[in-house]
Design a protein around this motif. Structure first.
Motif, PDB file in Angstrom:
ATOM      1  N   ASP A 150       3.908   5.557  -3.530  1.00 16.01           N
ATOM      2  CA  ASP A 150       3.998   5.216  -2.109  1.00 16.01           C
ATOM      3  C   ASP A 150       4.940   4.036  -1.893  1.00 16.01           C
ATOM      4  N   GLN A 154       8.256   3.996   0.401  1.00 12.82           N
ATOM      5  CA  GLN A 154       8.277   3.152   1.597  1.00 12.82           C
ATOM      6  C   GLN A 154       9.221   1.963   1.485  1.00 12.82           C
ATOM      7  N   LYS A 155       9.280   1.354   0.300  1.00 12.24           N
ATOM      8  CA  LYS A 155      10.079   0.131   0.149  1.00 12.24           C
ATOM      9  C   LYS A 155      10.874   0.146  -1.161  1.00 12.24           C
TER      10      LYS A 155
END
Length: 233
Positions: A150, A154-155
């Motif tokens: 994740d 996301q980043k």
């Protein structure tokens, strides 16, 4: 250094109100690793990160840390604790040299009649609720593999800015576990990762890991992807 006029919550105040607030603001300098307050402490001040970055974390009975967030200036800290006159629910620690502004909460109360001011304060509180909800989901639902997948989705740029042990801390994983998962993802052809250089090779595989909470359930997805790109072990 950030000044009160730079913070959305204070922008709507009149110049006289701003000057009044500034006269009450206490500014304290901190060096890296200094504790601003501990979980369980109480305070009559609203804390404002004026310079640098802090991390908020809770401590488990065994002494390990569960990181809640990293906040950069300008950020408000401790709104709920001050409003409810409750102890701080987490520890606040500077992760680099910086400065913290302490504003007596009685002056915050005196400006609640300003609609714009109140709205910005509500936004700050709701953002913290959203953050807490995301933290609960991450810590109680996602597996270690899903946490890493994740974060990659996301980043991804965080891998070029932070060291592995710092990223592991954000995910509340040990550096060993974090490195092992990255190595597994790399071996499976999901990512290509060298020092501070992350390349995502299979977005579908990462999404499957997050959705199913395990790397095992994306075996077919990974195999199909390897076939399409001619990947060889």
């Amino acid at each position: 250094m950030i000044v009160l006029e730079d913070i959305d919550m204070f922008k709507s105040l009149s110049q006289s109100n701003l000057e009044d607030l500034k006269s009450q603001l206490i500014v304290r300098k901190y060096t890296k690793d200094c504790i601003v307050f501990y979980e369980g402490d109480s305070s009559e001040y609203l804390h404002i990160v004026l310079e640098g970055k802090v991390k908020l974390y809770k401590t488990t009975p065994k002494g390990s840390h569960i990181q809640i967030n990293i906040l950069s200036s300008p950020s408000l800290i401790g709104e709920y604790a001050c409003f409810e006159k409750q102890p701080f629910p987490a520890t606040c620690e500077f992760i680099e040299d910086g400065a913290m502004g302490l504003l007596p909460f009685e002056y915050i109360y005196s400006n609640l009649s300003n609609p714009t001011f109140s709205l910005e304060l509500i936004k700050s509180l709701t953002a913290k609720v959203s953050l807490l909800s995301a933290l609960v989901h991450k810590e109680t639902v996602l597996s270690s593999e899903a946490k890493v997948a994740d974060l990659i989705l996301q980043k991804p740029t965080i891998f070029s800015r932070l060291k592995n042990n710092e990223i592991a801390s954000i995910l509340n994983l040990t550096p060993e576990t974090f490195s092992r998962i990255l190595a597994k993802f790399k071996k499976e052809g999901i990512i290509n990762y060298t020092k501070h250089n992350l390349e995502i090779l299979s977005y579908p595989a990462l999404n499957v890991i997050v959705e199913t909470n395990t790397i095992k359930d994306c075996t077919n997805c990974i195999a199909e992807f390897k076939k399409n790109i001619g990947y060889k072990d």
